[in-house]
Design a protein around this motif. Structure first.
Motif, PDB file in Angstrom:
ATOM      1  N   UNK A   1     -57.807   3.977   7.179  1.00  0.00           N
ATOM      2  CA  UNK A   1     -58.963   3.899   6.282  1.00  0.00           C
ATOM      3  C   UNK A   1     -58.650   2.999   5.099  1.00  0.00           C
ATOM      4  N   UNK A   2     -57.434   3.120   4.563  1.00  0.00           N
ATOM      5  CA  UNK A   2     -57.055   2.303   3.411  1.00  0.00           C
ATOM      6  C   UNK A   2     -57.060   0.821   3.770  1.00  0.00           C
ATOM      7  N   UNK A   3     -56.502   0.473   4.917  1.00  0.00           N
ATOM      8  CA  UNK A   3     -56.473  -0.937   5.324  1.00  0.00           C
ATOM      9  C   UNK A   3     -57.883  -1.460   5.581  1.00  0.00           C
ATOM     10  N   UNK A   4     -58.723  -0.627   6.221  1.00  0.00           N
ATOM     11  CA  UNK A   4     -60.091  -1.045   6.494  1.00  0.00           C
ATOM     12  C   UNK A   4     -60.880  -1.223   5.194  1.00  0.00           C
ATOM     13  N   UNK A   5     -60.675  -0.299   4.255  1.00  0.00           N
ATOM     14  CA  UNK A   5     -61.373  -0.399   2.971  1.00  0.00           C
ATOM     15  C   UNK A   5     -60.934  -1.651   2.221  1.00  0.00           C
ATOM     16  N   UNK A   6     -59.648  -1.950   2.264  1.00  0.00           N
ATOM     17  CA  UNK A   6     -59.156  -3.149   1.582  1.00  0.00           C
ATOM     18  C   UNK A   6     -59.713  -4.414   2.238  1.00  0.00           C
ATOM     19  N   UNK A   7     -59.799  -4.411   3.578  1.00  0.00           N
ATOM     20  CA  UNK A   7     -60.353  -5.577   4.272  1.00  0.00           C
ATOM     21  C   UNK A   7     -61.817  -5.783   3.895  1.00  0.00           C
TER      22      UNK A   7
ATOM     23  N   UNK B   1     -63.210  -4.849   1.083  1.00  0.00           N
ATOM     24  CA  UNK B   1     -63.264  -5.305  -0.299  1.00  0.00           C
ATOM     25  C   UNK B   1     -62.931  -6.791  -0.387  1.00  0.00           C
ATOM     26  N   UNK B   2     -61.934  -7.229   0.380  1.00  0.00           N
ATOM     27  CA  UNK B   2     -61.593  -8.648   0.385  1.00  0.00           C
ATOM     28  C   UNK B   2     -62.753  -9.486   0.913  1.00  0.00           C
ATOM     29  N   UNK B   3     -63.435  -8.975   1.936  1.00  0.00           N
ATOM     30  CA  UNK B   3     -64.580  -9.706   2.480  1.00  0.00           C
ATOM     31  C   UNK B   3     -65.704  -9.775   1.455  1.00  0.00           C
ATOM     32  N   UNK B   4     -65.899  -8.672   0.711  1.00  0.00           N
ATOM     33  CA  UNK B   4     -66.932  -8.672  -0.335  1.00  0.00           C
ATOM     34  C   UNK B   4     -66.589  -9.694  -1.417  1.00  0.00           C
TER      35      UNK B   4
END
Length: 377
Positions: free
Chosen positions: A161-167, A169-172
């Motif tokens: 979940x942490x990696x997906x959330x960071x990805x 956020x980076x895309x945003x």
């Protein structure tokens, strides 16, 4: 959740971003685990001989290299080997170094697809609870093992979940940066190209009767083209992520007078009141870009305009900008362009507002109010 939603969830792919093929931790695991297993087997005199189990643990170890790509298959292989060995070896596995197998438990929820995670959960539930269910082990052992497996699986889900959330956020951030660059590109190119077009028309008209005026127009066209190229190169350097792009300083309120005189056939009267030093650089840059787009629209759309007014007032809380002209619109405000949308977005990103519309007595008015320090996202 409807049937299509369930099917989409069931067919969801593995974790995103995708796992690496091999990292240094894989090779460290392969190097360290055999040593730990051998040392523990030699030194543990409080338990029956564990050499058969030691051989099995080392033999299963290379499968961990494929654990991210085939998490459930590797886990099944390890569990199957353990079950078969348990039937053939007379002693129970008592090596603490066997804890490395928890890496496989972690990998299934961390990297597997939804189907892999569910299949892994079923396999683990059987492996943990079956011995106690058939009376081969006390239930207290089953609950202890279940707690360890559940904790390890939860860690896998948490890191996923942490990696997906960071990805996300980076895309945003990438999208926001792309929108900002698109606004800058639109504002700068539209401003300079409009000036070039107007001067080219004036030069063509004056070429036969006033060669000097035509020469002046060509000089302005050259200057505007050079500025446009410089600003476009700066944006391209950012997009190409060059190590040290040579970026020009942010334009600001001090540049508004120069902007008003830049390549326009409509005289612009500039009035600035208040403390310019109190305005933060990013608010000053946004103010400049909004004024630039408004003046560009005057050049392009205000037919018969004889003058434009640019009024900037700075008070204790905000920057208040108003730009108006006395012309007639050549057509309705452009709905297919990005100018007005860009001005509105710039103001909104700083916690302010921008409104553009026809004036009560004709012409077009753009008003904007931006907080002094802004609240950039």
């Amino acid at each position: 959740m409807d049937r299509r939603g369930v099917r989409s969830w069931w067919n969801a792919p593995a974790a995103d971003p995708r796992p690496p093929q091999r990292v240094w931790r894989d090779w460290a695991l392969l190097a360290i685990v055999p040593v730990l297993v051998a040392v523990e087997t030699l030194l543990r005199t409080d338990i029956p001989s564990q050499w058969p189990w030691a051989v099995l643990l080392v033999a299963v170890l290379p499968a961990t290299l494929w654990r991210r790509r085939y998490p459930t298959a590797v886990l099944t292989t390890a569990l199957g080997a353990g079950i078969v060995a348990g039937q053939l070896i007379s002693t129970d596995l008592a090596l603490v170094s066997a804890a490395y197998l928890l890496v496989l438990v972690y990998t299934v929820p961390r990297w597997g697809s939804v189907r892999s995670v569910l299949a892994g959960a079923v396999l683990l539930a059987i492996a943990v609870l079956a011995p106690s269910a058939v009376g081969a082990a006390p239930w207290v052992d089953a609950w202890g093992s279940a707690a360890v497996v559940l904790t390890t699986s939860t860690l896998g889900l948490a890191f996923r979940w942490r990696a997906s959330s960071r990805a996300r956020e980076l895309e945003r951030v990438r999208l926001l940066e792309g929108e900002r660059l698109a606004r800058d590109l639109h504002d700068t190119v539209a401003h300079h190209v409009s000036a070039i077009a107007i001067r080219a028309q004036a030069g063509r008209t004056a070429a036969a009767s006033d060669p000097a005026a035509a020469t002046d127009a060509l000089q302005v066209i050259e200057e505007e083209a050079s500025r446009a190229l410089d600003e476009m190169r700066s944006i391209v350097r950012i997009l190409r992520r060059e190590d040290e792009p040579e970026l020009a300083p942010l334009p600001g309120i001090a540049d508004l007078s120069t902007l008003a005189r830049s390549g326009t056939t409509v005289p612009v009267e500039v009035t600035i009141t208040g403390n310019e030093a109190a305005v933060s650089p990013h608010v000053g840059a946004a103010t400049y870009r909004i004024a630039q787009e408004a003046l560009t629209n005057i050049r392009r759309h205000a037919q018969g305009a004889t003058r434009a007014l640019l009024t900037l007032r700075i008070d204790a809380l905000a920057v208040h900008l108003e730009i108006s002209d006395d012309g007639r619109l050549t057509h309705d405000p452009p709905s297919r362009g990005y100018g007005i949308a860009g001005m509105t977005e710039r103001a909104a990103l700083l916690g302010g507002r921008c409104i553009a519309g026809p004036g009560q007595t004709g012409g077009w008015i753009v008003t904007a109010a931006l907080p002094l320090t802004g609240s950039p996202e």
